[in-house]
Design a protein around this motif. Structure first.
Motif, mmCIF file in Angstrom:
data_model
loop_
_atom_site.group_PDB
_atom_site.id
_atom_site.type_symbol
_atom_site.label_atom_id
_atom_site.label_comp_id
_atom_site.label_asym_id
_atom_site.label_seq_id
_atom_site.Cartn_x
_atom_site.Cartn_y
_atom_site.Cartn_z
ATOM 1 N N GLY A 36 55.009 -7.593 54.543
ATOM 2 C CA GLY A 36 54.485 -7.481 53.439
ATOM 3 C C GLY A 36 55.763 -7.414 52.539
ATOM 4 O O GLY A 36 55.776 -7.750 51.019
ATOM 5 N N ASP A 37 56.932 -6.611 52.937
ATOM 6 C CA ASP A 37 57.822 -6.230 51.922
ATOM 7 C C ASP A 37 58.903 -7.494 51.769
ATOM 8 O O ASP A 37 60.109 -7.353 51.250
ATOM 9 N N GLU A 38 58.689 -8.512 52.642
ATOM 10 C CA GLU A 38 59.484 -9.872 52.385
ATOM 11 C C GLU A 38 58.742 -10.780 51.410
ATOM 12 O O GLU A 38 59.523 -11.950 51.216
ATOM 13 N N VAL A 39 57.528 -10.444 50.910
ATOM 14 C CA VAL A 39 56.822 -11.474 50.348
ATOM 15 C C VAL A 39 57.291 -11.787 48.948
ATOM 16 O O VAL A 39 57.706 -13.195 48.608
ATOM 17 N N LEU A 40 57.748 -10.936 48.251
ATOM 18 C CA LEU A 40 58.188 -11.077 46.800
ATOM 19 C C LEU A 40 59.455 -11.809 46.826
ATOM 20 O O LEU A 40 59.654 -12.879 45.948
ATOM 21 N N ALA A 41 60.344 -11.549 47.383
ATOM 22 C CA ALA A 41 61.729 -12.463 47.524
ATOM 23 C C ALA A 41 61.440 -13.747 48.037
ATOM 24 O O ALA A 41 61.981 -14.691 47.437
ATOM 25 N N ALA A 42 60.524 -14.030 48.957
ATOM 26 C CA ALA A 42 60.169 -15.308 49.722
ATOM 27 C C ALA A 42 59.560 -16.239 48.410
ATOM 28 O O ALA A 42 59.753 -17.311 48.143
ATOM 29 N N ALA A 43 58.478 -15.489 47.706
ATOM 30 C CA ALA A 43 58.094 -16.307 46.480
ATOM 31 C C ALA A 43 59.138 -16.684 45.564
ATOM 32 O O ALA A 43 58.994 -17.763 44.978
ATOM 33 N N LEU A 44 59.878 -15.819 44.877
ATOM 34 C CA LEU A 44 61.009 -16.264 44.190
ATOM 35 C C LEU A 44 61.858 -17.276 44.337
ATOM 36 O O LEU A 44 62.191 -17.945 43.922
ATOM 37 N N GLU A 45 62.310 -17.036 45.589
ATOM 38 C CA GLU A 45 63.213 -17.934 46.179
ATOM 39 C C GLU A 45 62.735 -19.488 46.576
ATOM 40 O O GLU A 45 63.377 -20.415 46.297
ATOM 41 N N SER A 46 61.528 -19.306 47.049
ATOM 42 C CA SER A 46 60.730 -20.567 47.423
ATOM 43 C C SER A 46 60.230 -21.327 46.169
ATOM 44 O O SER A 46 59.724 -22.336 46.300
ATOM 45 N N ARG A 47 59.961 -20.493 44.986
ATOM 46 C CA ARG A 47 59.320 -21.031 43.869
ATOM 47 C C ARG A 47 57.831 -21.511 44.371
ATOM 48 O O ARG A 47 57.457 -22.436 44.064
ATOM 49 N N ALA A 48 57.176 -20.491 45.038
ATOM 50 C CA ALA A 48 55.718 -20.961 45.464
ATOM 51 C C ALA A 48 54.826 -20.996 44.466
ATOM 52 O O ALA A 48 55.048 -20.229 43.428
ATOM 53 N N ASP A 49 54.175 -21.941 44.516
ATOM 54 C CA ASP A 49 52.996 -22.114 43.679
ATOM 55 C C ASP A 49 51.497 -21.276 43.954
ATOM 56 O O ASP A 49 50.895 -20.585 43.238
ATOM 57 N N VAL A 50 51.564 -20.885 45.292
ATOM 58 C CA VAL A 50 50.165 -20.236 45.779
ATOM 59 C C VAL A 50 50.886 -19.428 47.196
ATOM 60 O O VAL A 50 51.598 -19.619 47.954
ATOM 61 N N ALA A 51 50.562 -18.010 47.141
ATOM 62 C CA ALA A 51 51.034 -17.075 48.123
ATOM 63 C C ALA A 51 49.619 -16.860 49.017
ATOM 64 O O ALA A 51 48.644 -16.452 48.484
ATOM 65 N N LEU A 52 49.532 -17.235 50.259
ATOM 66 C CA LEU A 52 48.751 -16.808 51.198
ATOM 67 C C LEU A 52 49.104 -15.751 51.908
ATOM 68 O O LEU A 52 49.742 -15.797 52.803
ATOM 69 N N LEU A 53 48.361 -14.477 51.666
ATOM 70 C CA LEU A 53 48.699 -13.207 52.271
ATOM 71 C C LEU A 53 47.721 -12.764 53.196
ATOM 72 O O LEU A 53 46.623 -12.476 52.721
ATOM 73 N N ASP A 54 48.305 -12.242 54.164
ATOM 74 C CA ASP A 54 47.419 -11.493 55.020
ATOM 75 C C ASP A 54 47.319 -10.044 54.618
ATOM 76 O O ASP A 54 47.965 -9.660 53.794
ATOM 77 N N VAL A 55 46.223 -9.009 54.667
ATOM 78 C CA VAL A 55 46.135 -7.822 54.188
ATOM 79 C C VAL A 55 46.978 -6.740 55.071
ATOM 80 O O VAL A 55 47.529 -6.156 54.444
ATOM 81 N N ASP A 56 46.645 -6.971 56.610
ATOM 82 C CA ASP A 56 47.285 -5.891 57.045
ATOM 83 C C ASP A 56 48.759 -6.315 57.633
ATOM 84 O O ASP A 56 48.651 -7.159 58.707
ATOM 85 N N MET A 57 49.829 -6.021 56.912
ATOM 86 C CA MET A 57 51.210 -6.291 57.297
ATOM 87 C C MET A 57 52.045 -4.927 57.206
ATOM 88 O O MET A 57 51.847 -4.337 56.595
ATOM 89 N N PRO A 58 52.876 -5.015 58.206
ATOM 90 C CA PRO A 58 54.086 -3.910 58.059
ATOM 91 C C PRO A 58 54.966 -4.052 57.020
ATOM 92 O O PRO A 58 55.268 -5.072 56.146
ATOM 93 N N GLY A 59 55.592 -2.830 56.567
ATOM 94 C CA GLY A 59 56.408 -2.728 55.431
ATOM 95 C C GLY A 59 55.746 -2.664 54.013
ATOM 96 O O GLY A 59 56.136 -1.681 53.289
#
Length: 202
Positions: A36-59
């Motif tokens: 979960g703590d890698e999501v924001l950086a990946a979203a910004l770097e990849s310029r994703a339009d949609v993020a598909l996120l699991d609820v239960d993740m480490p971090g």
């Protein structure tokens, strides 16, 4: 083309979702992360339009990650996917800015359609979970009762819980007793289980 980020701590599940959605002619998987703590950086770097996120993740859990994404990358819409369709999760995910919430056994075609709808700014919620959420209402637990039950979920004595929550043992006992009353539980373990089942402890 919809640029999709997938976040799930189970590599097999993440890979399967990426493979299935990658077959769609209008969806491109541009990033995959397992924390979960890698999501924001990946979203910004990849310029994703949609993020598909699991609820239960480490971090960082997926709901907190959704709030981060919506705050720092508002053009990236969020669709939550989870194994556990708990009412409390749905309510908190929507409050965090997620545009939708579906369970992992959703057929691939429906999941792809959900991604498209979220991308268009529409809301997508599993209908059975929506009905259950409306029926269950808000969590009856206070913030402190929630903290104490969350600490109790890891086991240990009242002294351990008191240490973890920076409260006195007497105060912990009072909060446990109150939480048991509100959840209709006879034991601390039952209260934890009831709160977890309703998605109040994430």
């Amino acid at each position: 083309m919809i640029r999709l980020l997938i976040a799930d701590d189970q590599a097999l599940v993440r890979g399967a979702i990426a493979a299935l959605l990658g077959l769609e002619p209008d969806i491109e998987v541009v990033a995959e992360v397992g924390r979960g703590d890698e999501v924001l950086a990946a979203a910004l770097e990849s310029r994703a339009d949609v993020a598909l996120l699991d609820v239960d993740m480490p971090g960082l859990d997926g709901i907190a990650a959704a709030a981060e994404v919506r705050g720092a990358a508002p053009d990236c819409r969020v669709l939550m996917v989870t194994t556990f369709g708990r009412p409390g999760y749905l309510r908190r995910a929507l409050q965090a800015g997620a545009g939708g919430f579906v369970v992992k056994d959703t057929p691939a075609r429906q999941l792809a359609d959900a991604v498209r709808r979220i991308h268009r700014g529409l809301r997508v919620v599993d209908p059975a979970l929506a009905a259950e959420t409306l029926a269950s209402g808000e969590s009856p637990l206070t913030g402190r009762e929630t903290d104490v039950l969350r600490a109790a979920a890891h086991g240990g004595t009242v002294a351990n819980i008191a240490q973890a929550t920076f409260l006195s043992e007497g105060t912990v006992r009072n909060y446990l007793s109150s939480a048991m009353g509100k959840t209709g539980a006879r034991t601390r373990a039952e209260a934890v289980r009831a709160a977890e089942d309703n998605g109040w402890l994430l």
